[in-house]
Design a protein around this motif. Sequence first.
Motif, PDB file in Angstrom:
ATOM      1  N   LYS A 357      59.169  44.393  53.674  1.00 19.19           N
ATOM      2  CA  LYS A 357      58.761  43.101  53.083  1.00 19.19           C
ATOM      3  C   LYS A 357      57.841  43.340  51.897  1.00 19.19           C
ATOM      4  CE  LYS A 357      59.272  39.914  56.845  1.00 19.19           C
ATOM      5  NZ  LYS A 357      59.032  40.302  58.248  1.00 19.19           N
ATOM      6  N   LEU A 358      57.924  42.405  50.937  1.00 22.98           N
ATOM      7  CA  LEU A 358      57.056  42.493  49.765  1.00 22.98           C
ATOM      8  C   LEU A 358      55.719  41.838  50.107  1.00 22.98           C
ATOM      9  CD1 LEU A 358      56.751  43.288  46.808  1.00 22.98           C
ATOM     10  CD2 LEU A 358      57.740  41.086  46.177  1.00 22.98           C
ATOM     11  N   VAL A 359      54.658  42.633  50.076  1.00 24.94           N
ATOM     12  CA  VAL A 359      53.327  42.114  50.404  1.00 24.94           C
ATOM     13  C   VAL A 359      52.408  42.316  49.195  1.00 24.94           C
ATOM     14  CG1 VAL A 359      53.593  42.537  52.880  1.00 24.94           C
ATOM     15  CG2 VAL A 359      52.586  44.315  51.419  1.00 24.94           C
ATOM     16  N   CYS A 360      51.271  41.650  49.204  1.00 27.87           N
ATOM     17  CA  CYS A 360      50.399  41.746  48.033  1.00 27.87           C
ATOM     18  C   CYS A 360      48.962  41.369  48.378  1.00 27.87           C
ATOM     19  CB  CYS A 360      50.918  40.826  46.931  1.00 27.87           C
ATOM     20  SG  CYS A 360      51.033  39.105  47.443  1.00 27.87           S
ATOM     21  N   LYS A 361      48.072  41.756  47.467  1.00 32.21           N
ATOM     22  CA  LYS A 361      46.671  41.311  47.608  1.00 32.21           C
ATOM     23  C   LYS A 361      46.058  41.208  46.220  1.00 32.21           C
ATOM     24  CE  LYS A 361      44.586  45.855  48.003  1.00 32.21           C
ATOM     25  NZ  LYS A 361      43.941  46.846  48.739  1.00 32.21           N
ATOM     26  N   PRO A 362      45.139  40.251  46.039  1.00 33.07           N
ATOM     27  CA  PRO A 362      44.469  40.146  44.737  1.00 33.07           C
ATOM     28  C   PRO A 362      43.407  41.229  44.615  1.00 33.07           C
ATOM     29  CG  PRO A 362      43.588  38.506  46.252  1.00 33.07           C
ATOM     30  CD  PRO A 362      44.694  39.206  46.985  1.00 33.07           C
ATOM     31  N   SER A 363      43.023  41.507  43.384  1.00 27.65           N
ATOM     32  CA  SER A 363      41.909  42.421  43.155  1.00 27.65           C
ATOM     33  C   SER A 363      40.649  41.822  43.777  1.00 27.65           C
ATOM     34  CB  SER A 363      41.701  42.597  41.649  1.00 27.65           C
ATOM     35  OG  SER A 363      40.477  43.249  41.421  1.00 27.65           O
ATOM     36  N   SER A 364      39.783  42.687  44.284  1.00 27.92           N
ATOM     37  CA  SER A 364      38.549  42.160  44.879  1.00 27.92           C
ATOM     38  C   SER A 364      37.530  41.801  43.793  1.00 27.92           C
ATOM     39  CB  SER A 364      37.955  43.183  45.844  1.00 27.92           C
ATOM     40  OG  SER A 364      37.745  44.395  45.168  1.00 27.92           O
ATOM     41  N   LYS A 365      37.774  42.280  42.560  1.00 29.21           N
ATOM     42  CA  LYS A 365      36.889  41.902  41.445  1.00 29.21           C
ATOM     43  C   LYS A 365      37.461  40.638  40.812  1.00 29.21           C
ATOM     44  CE  LYS A 365      35.810  46.695  40.532  1.00 29.21           C
ATOM     45  NZ  LYS A 365      36.094  47.846  39.686  1.00 29.21           N
ATOM     46  N   MET A 366      36.765  39.528  41.010  1.00 26.32           N
ATOM     47  CA  MET A 366      37.384  38.252  40.633  1.00 26.32           C
ATOM     48  C   MET A 366      36.843  37.646  39.343  1.00 26.32           C
ATOM     49  SD  MET A 366      38.281  36.522  44.187  1.00 26.32           S
ATOM     50  CE  MET A 366      39.238  37.442  45.389  1.00 26.32           C
ATOM     51  N   GLY A 367      35.802  38.220  38.764  1.00 27.45           N
ATOM     52  CA  GLY A 367      35.223  37.641  37.557  1.00 27.45           C
ATOM     53  C   GLY A 367      36.131  37.842  36.348  1.00 27.45           C
ATOM     54  N   SER A 368      36.123  36.841  35.456  1.00 23.70           N
ATOM     55  CA  SER A 368      37.027  36.936  34.301  1.00 23.70           C
ATOM     56  C   SER A 368      36.524  37.928  33.258  1.00 23.70           C
ATOM     57  CB  SER A 368      37.214  35.558  33.663  1.00 23.70           C
ATOM     58  OG  SER A 368      35.974  35.078  33.207  1.00 23.70           O
ATOM     59  N   HIS A 369      35.301  38.458  33.484  1.00 24.88           N
ATOM     60  CA  HIS A 369      34.791  39.514  32.598  1.00 24.88           C
ATOM     61  C   HIS A 369      35.074  40.899  33.171  1.00 24.88           C
ATOM     62  CE1 HIS A 369      31.940  38.579  35.696  1.00 24.88           C
ATOM     63  NE2 HIS A 369      31.227  39.655  35.440  1.00 24.88           N
ATOM     64  N   MET A 370      35.671  40.967  34.384  1.00 23.50           N
ATOM     65  CA  MET A 370      35.822  42.252  35.080  1.00 23.50           C
ATOM     66  C   MET A 370      37.190  42.858  34.825  1.00 23.50           C
ATOM     67  SD  MET A 370      34.120  41.300  38.695  1.00 23.50           S
ATOM     68  CE  MET A 370      32.400  40.892  38.865  1.00 23.50           C
ATOM     69  N   LEU A 371      37.319  43.471  33.657  1.00 25.19           N
ATOM     70  CA  LEU A 371      38.632  43.973  33.247  1.00 25.19           C
ATOM     71  C   LEU A 371      39.114  45.150  34.094  1.00 25.19           C
ATOM     72  CD1 LEU A 371      40.917  43.610  31.273  1.00 25.19           C
ATOM     73  CD2 LEU A 371      39.716  45.074  29.658  1.00 25.19           C
ATOM     74  N   SER A 372      38.180  45.847  34.748  1.00 23.15           N
ATOM     75  CA  SER A 372      38.631  46.967  35.588  1.00 23.15           C
ATOM     76  C   SER A 372      39.476  46.454  36.757  1.00 23.15           C
ATOM     77  CB  SER A 372      37.444  47.783  36.094  1.00 23.15           C
ATOM     78  OG  SER A 372      36.621  46.967  36.898  1.00 23.15           O
ATOM     79  N   SER A 373      39.534  45.134  36.971  1.00 19.26           N
ATOM     80  CA  SER A 373      40.427  44.590  38.013  1.00 19.26           C
ATOM     81  C   SER A 373      41.889  44.852  37.665  1.00 19.26           C
ATOM     82  CB  SER A 373      40.191  43.090  38.198  1.00 19.26           C
ATOM     83  OG  SER A 373      40.478  42.388  36.997  1.00 19.26           O
TER      84      SER A 373
END
Length: 407
Positions: A357-373
């Motif tokens: 199955k195709l699974v996913c998760k968002p980056s834990s760095k959620m700020g819009s300034h956090m480009l390392s996400s």
Amino acid sequence: MIPVKEAKSIIHKHILLSGTETVLLKDAGNRILAQDIIATFPMPSFDNSAMDGFAVRAVDTKGTDQSLPVTLKMVGVSSAGSPGDITLGPGECAQCMTGAIIPNGADAIAMVEDTSGFSDTDSVQIFQEAKIGKHIRKKGEEIQDGDVLISKGTHITPNEIGTLATFGYGEISVAQKPRIAIFGTGDELVEPGIELKPGQIYNSNLYIFAELAEKSGAEVIMRDVIKDDRKPLRAFLSKALKTCDMVISSGGVSMGRFDYVRDVLMELGVQEHFWKVAQKPGKPFFFGTGESTLIFGLPGNPVSSYIGFMEWVWPVLDVMMGKPEQNFLTGILKVSFPREKVKCRFLFGKAWMEDGKLVCKPSSKMGSHMLSSSLEANCILGSETGESSLQPGEEIRINVLPWKNIK
Ligand code: AMP
Ligand code: MG
């Protein structure tokens, strides 16, 4: 602030299709095909040998084996590229190499490993019965004359290049690359490689835009970082509006005291279609049109800029170049996803296969300034508005970054 769906439909009404141009096949990689490619001859275009060996009449080899070889008289050599003017009579054969025309009268190939070999040029012993059609590639068995090979709008990759060459296309018609102007705004921005002073940051967004534009198949013809000052902004924009199909900016379209981009665009006669969209990140998102230029004013925070390009600009470039609409995947969340009441929510994410199955998760760095996400990400996850977070096990839309894989 207008909803994402409404903003999309407004943009779609203003898209102008790219013109076409002819390019040499060697330059066609990563371009979008502007013509259907129809086979003008069958493939293979003539019956030919799949093996190095001997063209025979199957009937002449009937009953033959290692202990009772048949000897055939050799009447010629058909090599790859030779015109194929050999005819076999009963008891005759011809040497016939891979890709060479099958001589008249022959109906099978005995591969050289099953014979006494190529050394004797007068005759050969065949050690194995050859069945009719054996090791013969039949004319038209792969492609018929008139078959549609590749459809207009196809992104040309190594898969297409080979077939275009196979069918003799030395040049092809492709969509013209949209001409793009990209610029960043901000007194704080410094180019990588230069030492930072207090309060300064490096300009990352233009590097992202340039890379994305190139990957999308467009061409950046103007690029600059501009101070928060109306004069240089005006100079850049007035030239860009005359020469480019699209202008993409990062920063300077929010509520800040020095956010001049929108003002200057209006002064230059750009028609504003919307300025704020119900999305996070990237609410202060400007869309306008000049005479024949689309203008996307994306907010300056790097994640907003990057995701804004992928969610808004990339699909428009696809349409301009005649590519079919993008299909999103749907994946199952492994962790919760922070939905917003009135805004669509986008986050860099990671998608992978787990138990089929195709699974996913968002980056834990959620700020819009956090480009390392973006570093671990292979996709952008996007949710519609909702009262509460999406929970693990629930489905979410996945926009796979086209240059990344799902493993
Ligand atoms: P603005 O939209 O101009 O208010 O910018 C929002 C934030 O994004 C600020 O923190 C800016 O310093 C930052 N920013 C703007 N442009 C860039 C850029 N080209 N590269 C990196 N950060 C930027
Ligand atoms: Mg700024």
